[in-house]
Design a protein around this motif. Structure first.
Motif, PDB file in Angstrom:
ATOM      1  N   PRO A 159       1.276   9.452  -5.762  1.00  0.00           N
ATOM      2  CA  PRO A 159       1.929  10.753  -5.930  1.00  0.00           C
ATOM      3  C   PRO A 159       0.960  11.792  -6.483  1.00  0.00           C
ATOM      4  O   PRO A 159       0.103  11.485  -7.304  1.00  0.00           O
ATOM      5  CB  PRO A 159       3.047  10.464  -6.941  1.00  0.00           C
ATOM      6  N   LYS A 160       1.087  13.014  -6.013  1.00  0.00           N
ATOM      7  CA  LYS A 160       0.280  14.156  -6.436  1.00  0.00           C
ATOM      8  C   LYS A 160      -1.182  14.060  -6.004  1.00  0.00           C
ATOM      9  O   LYS A 160      -2.023  14.775  -6.506  1.00  0.00           O
ATOM     10  CB  LYS A 160       0.374  14.380  -7.953  1.00  0.00           C
ATOM     11  N   SER A 161      -1.495  13.148  -5.085  1.00  0.00           N
ATOM     12  CA  SER A 161      -2.854  13.035  -4.560  1.00  0.00           C
ATOM     13  C   SER A 161      -2.795  13.088  -3.043  1.00  0.00           C
ATOM     14  O   SER A 161      -1.993  12.393  -2.425  1.00  0.00           O
ATOM     15  CB  SER A 161      -3.504  11.724  -5.000  1.00  0.00           C
ATOM     16  N   LYS A 162      -3.662  13.903  -2.453  1.00  0.00           N
ATOM     17  CA  LYS A 162      -3.731  13.985  -0.986  1.00  0.00           C
ATOM     18  C   LYS A 162      -4.607  12.887  -0.412  1.00  0.00           C
ATOM     19  O   LYS A 162      -4.484  12.548   0.759  1.00  0.00           O
ATOM     20  CB  LYS A 162      -4.270  15.349  -0.565  1.00  0.00           C
ATOM     21  N   LYS A 163      -5.511  12.327  -1.221  1.00  0.00           N
ATOM     22  CA  LYS A 163      -6.513  11.387  -0.719  1.00  0.00           C
ATOM     23  C   LYS A 163      -6.241   9.922  -1.041  1.00  0.00           C
ATOM     24  O   LYS A 163      -6.588   9.046  -0.254  1.00  0.00           O
ATOM     25  CB  LYS A 163      -7.888  11.737  -1.286  1.00  0.00           C
ATOM     26  N   LEU A 164      -5.645   9.653  -2.193  1.00  0.00           N
ATOM     27  CA  LEU A 164      -5.614   8.281  -2.696  1.00  0.00           C
ATOM     28  C   LEU A 164      -4.477   7.426  -2.154  1.00  0.00           C
ATOM     29  O   LEU A 164      -3.329   7.858  -2.070  1.00  0.00           O
ATOM     30  CB  LEU A 164      -5.524   8.275  -4.223  1.00  0.00           C
ATOM     31  N   LEU A 165      -4.837   6.189  -1.823  1.00  0.00           N
ATOM     32  CA  LEU A 165      -3.866   5.139  -1.529  1.00  0.00           C
ATOM     33  C   LEU A 165      -4.002   4.084  -2.617  1.00  0.00           C
ATOM     34  O   LEU A 165      -5.115   3.771  -3.056  1.00  0.00           O
ATOM     35  CB  LEU A 165      -4.146   4.487  -0.171  1.00  0.00           C
ATOM     36  N   CYS A 210       0.862  -1.181   0.000  1.00  0.00           N
ATOM     37  CA  CYS A 210       0.000   0.000   0.000  1.00  0.00           C
ATOM     38  C   CYS A 210       0.897   1.229   0.000  1.00  0.00           C
ATOM     39  O   CYS A 210       1.807   1.342   0.835  1.00  0.00           O
ATOM     40  CB  CYS A 210      -0.909  -0.011   1.233  1.00  0.00           C
ATOM     41  N   VAL A 211       0.658   2.126  -0.959  1.00  0.00           N
ATOM     42  CA  VAL A 211       1.461   3.345  -1.077  1.00  0.00           C
ATOM     43  C   VAL A 211       0.550   4.533  -1.359  1.00  0.00           C
ATOM     44  O   VAL A 211      -0.532   4.386  -1.926  1.00  0.00           O
ATOM     45  CB  VAL A 211       2.530   3.237  -2.195  1.00  0.00           C
ATOM     46  N   ALA A 212       1.012   5.700  -0.962  1.00  0.00           N
ATOM     47  CA  ALA A 212       0.297   6.932  -1.300  1.00  0.00           C
ATOM     48  C   ALA A 212       0.501   7.210  -2.786  1.00  0.00           C
ATOM     49  O   ALA A 212       1.591   7.021  -3.326  1.00  0.00           O
ATOM     50  CB  ALA A 212       0.833   8.092  -0.464  1.00  0.00           C
ATOM     51  N   PRO A 232      -0.405   4.286   4.765  1.00  0.00           N
ATOM     52  CA  PRO A 232      -0.240   3.069   3.978  1.00  0.00           C
ATOM     53  C   PRO A 232       0.401   1.906   4.728  1.00  0.00           C
ATOM     54  O   PRO A 232      -0.062   0.774   4.640  1.00  0.00           O
ATOM     55  CB  PRO A 232       0.639   3.506   2.804  1.00  0.00           C
ATOM     56  N   GLU A 233       1.454   2.189   5.483  1.00  0.00           N
ATOM     57  CA  GLU A 233       2.185   1.112   6.160  1.00  0.00           C
ATOM     58  C   GLU A 233       1.345   0.386   7.213  1.00  0.00           C
ATOM     59  O   GLU A 233       1.620  -0.764   7.552  1.00  0.00           O
ATOM     60  CB  GLU A 233       3.488   1.635   6.776  1.00  0.00           C
ATOM     61  N   THR A 253      -5.050  -4.294  -8.336  1.00  0.00           N
ATOM     62  CA  THR A 253      -4.819  -2.925  -7.887  1.00  0.00           C
ATOM     63  C   THR A 253      -6.159  -2.260  -7.624  1.00  0.00           C
ATOM     64  O   THR A 253      -7.046  -2.280  -8.478  1.00  0.00           O
ATOM     65  CB  THR A 253      -4.042  -2.117  -8.941  1.00  0.00           C
ATOM     66  N   ILE A 254      -6.281  -1.696  -6.436  1.00  0.00           N
ATOM     67  CA  ILE A 254      -7.462  -0.896  -6.096  1.00  0.00           C
ATOM     68  C   ILE A 254      -6.966   0.408  -5.483  1.00  0.00           C
ATOM     69  O   ILE A 254      -6.075   0.397  -4.632  1.00  0.00           O
ATOM     70  CB  ILE A 254      -8.401  -1.627  -5.115  1.00  0.00           C
ATOM     71  N   LEU A 255      -7.533   1.516  -5.935  1.00  0.00           N
ATOM     72  CA  LEU A 255      -7.254   2.818  -5.342  1.00  0.00           C
ATOM     73  C   LEU A 255      -8.415   3.188  -4.437  1.00  0.00           C
ATOM     74  O   LEU A 255      -9.572   2.900  -4.753  1.00  0.00           O
ATOM     75  CB  LEU A 255      -7.090   3.882  -6.421  1.00  0.00           C
ATOM     76  N   SER A 256      -8.089   3.803  -3.311  1.00  0.00           N
ATOM     77  CA  SER A 256      -9.116   4.202  -2.358  1.00  0.00           C
ATOM     78  C   SER A 256      -8.760   5.563  -1.771  1.00  0.00           C
ATOM     79  O   SER A 256      -7.611   5.796  -1.394  1.00  0.00           O
ATOM     80  CB  SER A 256      -9.221   3.144  -1.246  1.00  0.00           C
ATOM     81  N   GLY A 257      -9.752   6.431  -1.667  1.00  0.00           N
ATOM     82  CA  GLY A 257      -9.537   7.795  -1.158  1.00  0.00           C
ATOM     83  C   GLY A 257      -9.616   7.872   0.350  1.00  0.00           C
ATOM     84  O   GLY A 257     -10.421   8.626   0.901  1.00  0.00           O
ATOM     85  N   ILE A 258      -8.789   7.107   1.036  1.00  0.00           N
ATOM     86  CA  ILE A 258      -8.864   7.018   2.503  1.00  0.00           C
ATOM     87  C   ILE A 258      -7.594   7.478   3.209  1.00  0.00           C
ATOM     88  O   ILE A 258      -7.426   7.220   4.397  1.00  0.00           O
ATOM     89  CB  ILE A 258      -9.207   5.569   2.933  1.00  0.00           C
TER      90      ILE A 258
END
Length: 159
Positions: free
Chosen positions: A72-78, A68-70, A102-103, A91-96
């Motif tokens: 880049p250039k997004s404040k919300k997405l993991l 799980c990583v943040a 992430p860790e 791969t799933i992106l989530s705005g959490i």
């Protein structure tokens, strides 16, 4: 998960009190008797019924977080790399990101809906959606990612 209790202190080693490791089920669930729900507001239930055939088309699966990583250039997405039991990473992106680092999520077993059409976000294709519980407490939105027992294997179907 970031603490719901704003007065939670951190130990000298930088870990929050009561922090759990990915394989540690000790304290995984907090008894309701120890949680104050008096200031919690939930959304009303839908009045419209969904027939069983429509519901049964949704493919809910247990997934294991491999990475799980943040984004880049997004404040919300993991960005999650998940084992969904197929042998191919999902791969799933989530705005959490406002609720989780992430860790904290690597090694956890989550619930995902896996048969949604892929959706591109920030140039990355997301293939599904992770499920969360959302409520309002003292005027602030709270989100809890649904995590289940790590004994549930990747790919296990939910009914």
């Amino acid at each position: 998960m970031k603490s719901l209790d704003s007065s939670a202190s951190k130990k000298a080693d930088g870990k929050a009190e009561g922090a759990q490791t990915a394989g540690d089920n000790n304290g995984f669930f907090t008894p309701n008797s120890k949680i104050d729900f008096s200031n919690v507001k939930i959304e009303p239930l839908f009045e419209e019924a969904v027939d069983f055939e429509t519901f049964s088309k949704s493919d809910f699966r247990a997934v294991k977080v491999k990475e799980c990583v943040a984004v880049p250039k997004s404040k919300k997405l993991l960005q999650f790399t998940l084992d969904d039991g197929t042998g191919t990473d999902r791969t799933i992106l989530s705005g959490i990101h406002a609720y989780y680092e992430p860790e904290e999520l690597v090694g956890k077993t989550l619930i995902a809906i896996t048969n949604l059409p892929p959706r591109a976000m920030m140039g990355i294709e997301s293939c599904g959606m992770l499920l969360s519980a959302v409520c309002e407490e003292n005027g602030e939105e709270k989100l809890n990612l649904l995590m289940v027992d790590n004994h549930i294997p990747a790919g296990a179907k939910l009914y």
